[in-house]
Design an enzyme around this catalytic site. Sequence first.
Site, mmCIF file in Angstrom:
data_model
loop_
_atom_site.group_PDB
_atom_site.id
_atom_site.type_symbol
_atom_site.label_atom_id
_atom_site.label_comp_id
_atom_site.label_asym_id
_atom_site.label_seq_id
_atom_site.Cartn_x
_atom_site.Cartn_y
_atom_site.Cartn_z
ATOM 1 N N LYS A 229 0.854 -1.188 0.000
ATOM 2 C CA LYS A 229 0.000 0.000 0.000
ATOM 3 C C LYS A 229 0.888 1.235 0.000
ATOM 4 C CE LYS A 229 -1.773 2.643 3.124
ATOM 5 N NZ LYS A 229 -1.831 3.978 2.447
ATOM 6 N N GLY A 282 7.136 5.223 8.102
ATOM 7 C CA GLY A 282 6.210 6.320 8.355
ATOM 8 C C GLY A 282 6.350 6.830 9.776
ATOM 9 N N SER A 283 5.255 7.304 10.340
ATOM 10 C CA SER A 283 5.299 7.945 11.646
ATOM 11 C C SER A 283 5.408 6.926 12.772
ATOM 12 C CB SER A 283 4.047 8.803 11.859
ATOM 13 O OG SER A 283 2.912 7.979 12.052
ATOM 14 N N THR A 284 5.992 7.365 13.884
ATOM 15 C CA THR A 284 6.091 6.507 15.058
ATOM 16 C C THR A 284 4.709 6.160 15.595
ATOM 17 O OG1 THR A 284 8.265 7.379 15.625
ATOM 18 C CG2 THR A 284 7.006 6.388 17.416
ATOM 19 N N GLU A 285 3.779 7.080 15.515
ATOM 20 C CA GLU A 285 2.418 6.825 16.002
ATOM 21 C C GLU A 285 1.787 5.650 15.264
ATOM 22 O OE1 GLU A 285 3.877 10.574 17.214
ATOM 23 O OE2 GLU A 285 3.644 9.830 15.153
ATOM 24 N N VAL A 286 1.890 5.630 13.952
ATOM 25 C CA VAL A 286 1.323 4.522 13.180
ATOM 26 C C VAL A 286 2.133 3.249 13.405
ATOM 27 C CG1 VAL A 286 0.786 3.686 10.851
ATOM 28 C CG2 VAL A 286 0.311 6.069 11.463
ATOM 29 N N GLY A 287 3.434 3.377 13.620
ATOM 30 C CA GLY A 287 4.250 2.217 13.940
ATOM 31 C C GLY A 287 3.744 1.477 15.168
ATOM 32 N N GLU A 305 10.520 1.520 10.075
ATOM 33 C CA GLU A 305 11.439 2.650 9.931
ATOM 34 C C GLU A 305 10.596 3.892 10.165
ATOM 35 O OE1 GLU A 305 12.855 5.802 8.821
ATOM 36 O OE2 GLU A 305 12.956 5.108 6.748
ATOM 37 N N CYS A 339 12.860 11.646 7.277
ATOM 38 C CA CYS A 339 12.797 11.086 8.627
ATOM 39 C C CYS A 339 14.118 11.263 9.368
ATOM 40 C CB CYS A 339 12.417 9.620 8.574
ATOM 41 S SG CYS A 339 13.482 8.642 7.478
ATOM 42 N N GLU A 436 9.040 15.947 15.881
ATOM 43 C CA GLU A 436 9.425 15.915 14.473
ATOM 44 C C GLU A 436 8.539 16.863 13.672
ATOM 45 O OE1 GLU A 436 10.666 12.476 11.293
ATOM 46 O OE2 GLU A 436 8.817 12.164 12.413
#
Length: 537
Positions: A229, A282-287, A305, A339, A436
């Site tokens: 995706k 992507g973002s740490t939140e989505v990670g 990452e 990033c 960030e």
Amino acid sequence: MLSPDSSLLSPELTSQQNRMIRTVISRSFLDLNRLSVCRYSAAAVPAPNTQPEVHYNKLFINNQWQNAASGKTFPTINPATGEVICQVAEADEADVNKAVKAARDAFRLGSPWRRMDASQRGLLLSRLADAIERDAAYLAELETLDNGKPYAISYTVDLPNVIKCLRYYAGWADKWEGKTIPIDGDYFCYTRHEPVGVCGQIIPWNFPLLMQAWKLGPALATGNTVVMKMAEQTPLTALYVASLIQEVGFPDGVVNILPGMGPSAGAAIARHMDVDKVAFTGSTEVGHLIQQASGSSNLKKVTLELGGKSPNIVLSDTDLPDAVEQSHFALFFNQGQCCCAGSRTYVQADIYDEFVERSVERAKKRVVGNPFDLNTEQGPQVDQEQFNKILGYISSGKREGARLMCGGGVAADRGYFIQPTVFGDVQDNMTIAREEIFGPVMQILKFKTLEEVLERANDTKYGLAAAVFTKDIDKAHYLSNGLRAGTVWINCYDVFGAQAPFGGYKASGNGRELGEYGLENYTEVKTVTIKVPQKNS
């Protein structure tokens, strides 16, 4: 290597544009010359078509172009104008299920893909790289249209590194070997490196083509199948690459590419019971959400990452003009949308004032404008959401007492352009020094001793990258050993190669991409032990 010489210049362009290309390259790519950038035989930056035709806007499942099961579409926006480029099919859970089934069927025992020689997998990856190289100018135009990055960057940085990455992993396809192991007793023991299976891959919008290559290369070299995706902000180049995947002869179902939204299509991949591994950038939140989805579903392998707030440490013994230029590049490259951007610039006290003055002067000279103009160094931010977020951080910096030295506002009357911005007198507890920003906003902080700056640099939840500028090798080693980051650059910044691993400590993720290390995340190690009549050395 990149260099501001005539080999990158085109006779089709005006002398002013050629001079500007020299300026852009010499300013912005000082250390990208050590990137894996391939020279083209034509060795010219072709004048761009500013309105490239969009050929593909549907889902790519089982080597076929399909509408979304729901019939839904979404608009993809030109960030330079805010106008709609086209409508794109929007995948959701039903489409993810279909794509995963196609990938699972392609991975079944005895399938054409599983039976294929490893050398043939490598040949297919090489052919894909060749096809991308053939269509590099068009792909660079499409990337600039959909993402907003300057065309000169798309063509001379992103595309060559996509090609290099795929060719690098093509070479690994038949060299990723197991071992024979001399265990005790009358046994023959060996290991097999086997593909993990169906790999979900979720890629970001800041380097769409490059992140696609970073994901596809190791996954396909090791024999996995893929459901990818791409970011909804930038779907167009990934879909065109899907057409090349079909063209060069990958079997049905090996690669499936879905435009769609994170909360629907992305989440469906992360929690799918028949996906064996997820790789996310992507973002740490989505990670966090992807890790949780793995834990609550089938404990699929996860590599991440994620974000960063990377310290860039400038010591007083450095070559000051070079450190200023490198630090400018470390922050502002790709509109600040990296990033690993050097977003906390720590400068030793006795050169701090001069460094700030020179950095402000350089930022004021940065050319912001139409990304198809070869004079442009900085294009728009990727979308309205990111644009608003960055302006909010700038307001926060002013409100919390940082000194705005230049920029700080909107740079155009349409599109998502932001002025190159520099803050001085930044303190570690300020929001702009902790979070960030992902935009063209430079924070410059002052320090006195090595011990002090090392402690402050590590005082963050992130650990993606760092840099040190000094002429003293002992100081360089001391700081590089002490910095809690996955990559440390010394007297350079953003130097990448397909051969060298990249990834983060702490909340910047887990696992590594690129290099031999990148293959491990797509491999299961199987131990096979066979009873033999008699073992001899």
